[in-house]
Design an enzyme around this catalytic site. Structure first.
Site, mmCIF file in Angstrom:
data_model
loop_
_atom_site.group_PDB
_atom_site.id
_atom_site.type_symbol
_atom_site.label_atom_id
_atom_site.label_comp_id
_atom_site.label_asym_id
_atom_site.label_seq_id
_atom_site.Cartn_x
_atom_site.Cartn_y
_atom_site.Cartn_z
ATOM 1 C CG ASP A 122 -2.029 -0.976 1.192
ATOM 2 O OD1 ASP A 122 -2.278 -1.551 0.119
ATOM 3 O OD2 ASP A 122 -2.643 -1.210 2.240
ATOM 4 C CG PHE A 123 1.921 2.918 3.549
ATOM 5 C CD1 PHE A 123 0.643 3.304 3.204
ATOM 6 C CD2 PHE A 123 2.182 2.658 4.874
ATOM 7 C CE1 PHE A 123 -0.360 3.438 4.148
ATOM 8 C CE2 PHE A 123 1.187 2.789 5.842
ATOM 9 C CZ PHE A 123 -0.084 3.178 5.472
#
Length: 168
Positions: free
Chosen positions: A133-134
């Site tokens: 995600d990041f």
């Protein structure tokens, strides 16, 4: 930054003078937000009224959802030719998994990264949502948005920036 949240009666808004309860989502700290019903014509009209004053829109939906809402890139760029639309997905928008739902662990497994995490001979140790995600999604999208802003300074035109967690 204005975050647009889903309108949920008695949670994000009510007819009383009480403020809605604070969100438990720590990623929204210190961000202004509004709750909008994007499935209503008035909600979509309201969002369109914000677009002329907007630099960047980040599309959080699966491929095709923004278009179904009447807020796809063609619509947004017609309203504001300088707007930059950032789109982040888990899998590629044109790959064999494009219609499949997934989560961070799926994305890092398909990318091959999950197999590198953990001790030899043991099950992999997933890194929560930090890697897919990041790092794979958010940071790659951010870099693309910065490049689109630089390009807009020269061309005067906005564009669509696509990032996906597997490739990132």
């Amino acid at each position: 930054v204005v975050r647009i949240d889903r309108a949920i009666p008695d949670l994000t808004h009510s007819n009383s003078s009480r403020l809605p309860p604070p969100t438990a989502d720590l990623l929204t700290r210190h961000k202004s937000s509004i709750a909008v019903d994007l499935k209503s014509a008035s909600g979509v009209t309201f969002i369109k009224s914000l677009v002329p004053y907007t630099d960047i829109v980040i599309d959080p939906f699966r491929p095709g959802v923004l278009e179904k809402l009447g807020l796809g890139p063609d619509v947004l760029l017609k309203i504001n030719s300088r707007i930059i639309l950032g789109r982040m997905t888990g899998f590629r928008c044109d790959g064999k998994y494009k219609d499949m739902a997934g989560h961070d662990i799926n994305y890092i497994a398909v990318s091959g990264s999950l197999a590198m995490l953990g001790r030899k001979g043991e099950k992999p140790l997933p890194p929560a949502n930090i890697l897919g995600d990041f790092a794979g999604g958010g940071s790659i999208l951010f870099q693309g948005l910065l490049l689109a802003l630089l390009a807009r300074e020269k061309s005067g035109k906005g564009q669509v920036v696509e990032a996906n967690m597997v490739d990132g």
